[in-house]
Design a protein around this motif. Structure first.
Motif, PDB file in Angstrom:
ATOM      1  N   PHE A  71     -56.980   9.786  -4.970  1.00 35.41           N
ATOM      2  CA  PHE A  71     -56.611  10.759  -3.938  1.00 35.41           C
ATOM      3  C   PHE A  71     -56.040  10.054  -2.714  1.00 35.41           C
ATOM      4  O   PHE A  71     -55.028  10.487  -2.159  1.00 35.41           O
ATOM      5  N   VAL A  72     -56.670   8.965  -2.305  1.00 38.20           N
ATOM      6  CA  VAL A  72     -56.201   8.206  -1.137  1.00 38.20           C
ATOM      7  C   VAL A  72     -54.818   7.619  -1.407  1.00 38.20           C
ATOM      8  O   VAL A  72     -53.950   7.622  -0.528  1.00 38.20           O
ATOM      9  N   LEU A  73     -54.593   7.125  -2.632  1.00 39.65           N
ATOM     10  CA  LEU A  73     -53.278   6.583  -2.975  1.00 39.65           C
ATOM     11  C   LEU A  73     -52.218   7.678  -3.063  1.00 39.65           C
ATOM     12  O   LEU A  73     -51.057   7.451  -2.725  1.00 39.65           O
ATOM     13  N   ALA A  74     -52.614   8.851  -3.533  1.00 42.34           N
ATOM     14  CA  ALA A  74     -51.654   9.919  -3.772  1.00 42.34           C
ATOM     15  C   ALA A  74     -51.268  10.675  -2.500  1.00 42.34           C
ATOM     16  O   ALA A  74     -50.124  11.090  -2.343  1.00 42.34           O
ATOM     17  N   TYR A  75     -52.221  10.868  -1.609  1.00 46.97           N
ATOM     18  CA  TYR A  75     -51.988  11.722  -0.446  1.00 46.97           C
ATOM     19  C   TYR A  75     -52.444  11.016   0.818  1.00 46.97           C
ATOM     20  O   TYR A  75     -53.532  10.496   0.893  1.00 46.97           O
ATOM     21  N   ARG A  76     -51.588  11.026   1.805  1.00 46.37           N
ATOM     22  CA  ARG A  76     -51.914  10.378   3.065  1.00 46.37           C
ATOM     23  C   ARG A  76     -52.568  11.409   3.992  1.00 46.37           C
ATOM     24  O   ARG A  76     -51.892  12.088   4.752  1.00 46.37           O
ATOM     25  N   LEU A  77     -53.883  11.507   3.884  1.00 46.17           N
ATOM     26  CA  LEU A  77     -54.643  12.434   4.709  1.00 46.17           C
ATOM     27  C   LEU A  77     -55.658  11.659   5.540  1.00 46.17           C
ATOM     28  O   LEU A  77     -55.988  10.518   5.238  1.00 46.17           O
ATOM     29  N   LYS A  78     -56.144  12.298   6.559  1.00 46.71           N
ATOM     30  CA  LYS A  78     -57.210  11.709   7.366  1.00 46.71           C
ATOM     31  C   LYS A  78     -58.465  11.559   6.503  1.00 46.71           C
ATOM     32  O   LYS A  78     -58.675  12.313   5.553  1.00 46.71           O
ATOM     33  N   ILE A  79     -59.300  10.601   6.876  1.00 48.84           N
ATOM     34  CA  ILE A  79     -60.514  10.323   6.100  1.00 48.84           C
ATOM     35  C   ILE A  79     -61.395  11.567   5.988  1.00 48.84           C
ATOM     36  O   ILE A  79     -61.900  11.882   4.916  1.00 48.84           O
ATOM     37  N   TRP A  80     -61.565  12.296   7.070  1.00 51.98           N
ATOM     38  CA  TRP A  80     -62.423  13.487   7.036  1.00 51.98           C
ATOM     39  C   TRP A  80     -61.864  14.539   6.084  1.00 51.98           C
ATOM     40  O   TRP A  80     -62.625  15.248   5.428  1.00 51.98           O
ATOM     41  N   ALA A  81     -60.520  14.643   5.993  1.00 55.20           N
ATOM     42  CA  ALA A  81     -59.908  15.633   5.101  1.00 55.20           C
ATOM     43  C   ALA A  81     -60.122  15.240   3.636  1.00 55.20           C
ATOM     44  O   ALA A  81     -60.414  16.095   2.795  1.00 55.20           O
ATOM     45  N   VAL A  82     -59.984  13.944   3.350  1.00 59.15           N
ATOM     46  CA  VAL A  82     -60.236  13.467   1.981  1.00 59.15           C
ATOM     47  C   VAL A  82     -61.684  13.758   1.598  1.00 59.15           C
ATOM     48  O   VAL A  82     -61.970  14.289   0.518  1.00 59.15           O
ATOM     49  N   PHE A  83     -62.597  13.426   2.509  1.00 61.49           N
ATOM     50  CA  PHE A  83     -64.015  13.682   2.235  1.00 61.49           C
ATOM     51  C   PHE A  83     -64.255  15.177   2.027  1.00 61.49           C
ATOM     52  O   PHE A  83     -64.952  15.574   1.085  1.00 61.49           O
ATOM     53  N   ALA A  84     -63.678  16.010   2.879  1.00 64.19           N
ATOM     54  CA  ALA A  84     -63.895  17.459   2.779  1.00 64.19           C
ATOM     55  C   ALA A  84     -63.382  18.012   1.449  1.00 64.19           C
ATOM     56  O   ALA A  84     -64.074  18.794   0.789  1.00 64.19           O
ATOM     57  N   TRP A  85     -62.174  17.605   1.036  1.00 64.58           N
ATOM     58  CA  TRP A  85     -61.612  18.097  -0.225  1.00 64.58           C
ATOM     59  C   TRP A  85     -62.461  17.683  -1.418  1.00 64.58           C
ATOM     60  O   TRP A  85     -62.787  18.506  -2.275  1.00 64.58           O
ATOM     61  N   LEU A  86     -62.801  16.416  -1.475  1.00 62.20           N
ATOM     62  CA  LEU A  86     -63.528  15.933  -2.654  1.00 62.20           C
ATOM     63  C   LEU A  86     -64.994  16.364  -2.651  1.00 62.20           C
ATOM     64  O   LEU A  86     -65.556  16.643  -3.720  1.00 62.20           O
ATOM     65  N   ALA A  87     -65.610  16.454  -1.494  1.00 62.64           N
ATOM     66  CA  ALA A  87     -66.983  16.960  -1.442  1.00 62.64           C
ATOM     67  C   ALA A  87     -67.010  18.435  -1.842  1.00 62.64           C
ATOM     68  O   ALA A  87     -67.943  18.884  -2.522  1.00 62.64           O
ATOM     69  N   SER A  88     -65.984  19.181  -1.455  1.00 62.63           N
ATOM     70  CA  SER A  88     -65.888  20.582  -1.878  1.00 62.63           C
ATOM     71  C   SER A  88     -65.763  20.678  -3.390  1.00 62.63           C
ATOM     72  O   SER A  88     -66.368  21.552  -4.023  1.00 62.63           O
ATOM     73  N   TYR A  89     -64.966  19.793  -3.970  1.00 65.29           N
ATOM     74  CA  TYR A  89     -64.846  19.760  -5.430  1.00 65.29           C
ATOM     75  C   TYR A  89     -66.207  19.439  -6.061  1.00 65.29           C
ATOM     76  O   TYR A  89     -66.605  20.070  -7.043  1.00 65.29           O
ATOM     77  N   GLY A  90     -66.933  18.489  -5.497  1.00 64.65           N
ATOM     78  CA  GLY A  90     -68.255  18.137  -6.016  1.00 64.65           C
ATOM     79  C   GLY A  90     -69.223  19.311  -5.951  1.00 64.65           C
ATOM     80  O   GLY A  90     -69.983  19.565  -6.893  1.00 64.65           O
ATOM     81  N   ALA A  91     -69.183  20.049  -4.835  1.00 66.90           N
ATOM     82  CA  ALA A  91     -70.051  21.227  -4.705  1.00 66.90           C
ATOM     83  C   ALA A  91     -69.645  22.297  -5.718  1.00 66.90           C
ATOM     84  O   ALA A  91     -70.508  22.922  -6.353  1.00 66.90           O
TER      85      ALA A  91
END
Length: 140
Positions: A71-91
């Motif tokens: 995800f980090v390699l594919a999309y240049r997002l802020k760290i909090w946004a990466v965490f939010a997207w992937l944590a949402s997927y985990g939930a």
């Protein structure tokens, strides 16, 4: 013998070309890994011997570490946004496991997901911070 390079043209090394290819393919890799992980998380595991499967929490950490790296390699997002997207997927995975399969959603699995995400984000931040400092450092 190679052709001369015009003033505005730059030649890329093989290593740089491979890196650019990886960056271009990383969105594909991320979405493919996401689909494979979703299948794995929702698959019925009742017929698989428990000795064959490694520790569930370790698998969650590893899967989410790989997803975060892609995800980090594919999309240049802020760290909090990466965490939010992937944590949402985990939930979402845990909710789907509980509601669609005979598996139970486990808050400890979600915590393991967040640990995998955090490990890669810390590593990624450290590398980016180091690269920024090296770029800004005066050359002697």
């Amino acid at each position: 013998m190679s052709a001369p390079i015009s003033p505005g043209e730059h030649r890329l090394s093989v290593k740089a070309k491979l890196w650019l290819l990886c960056l271009r393919l990383s969105p594909v890799g991320f979405w493919l890994a996401l689909m494979v992980s979703l299948y794995g998380f929702l698959k019925d595991v009742s017929g698989i011997p428990s000795a064959w499967m490694p520790n569930d929490k370790v698998m969650h950490v590893l899967v989410f570490a790989v997803l975060t790296l892609l995800f980090v390699l594919a999309y240049r997002l802020k760290i909090w946004a990466v965490f939010a997207w992937l944590a949402s997927y985990g939930a979402l995975v845990e909710v789907l496991q509980h509601s669609l399969t005979n598996r139970m959603g486990d808050p400890w699995d979600f915590l393991a997901d967040c640990i995998g995400i955090t490990l890669v984000l810390c590593f990624s931040y450290r590398i980016q911070h180091h690269a920024d400092n090296a770029r800004l450092a005066p050359s002697a």
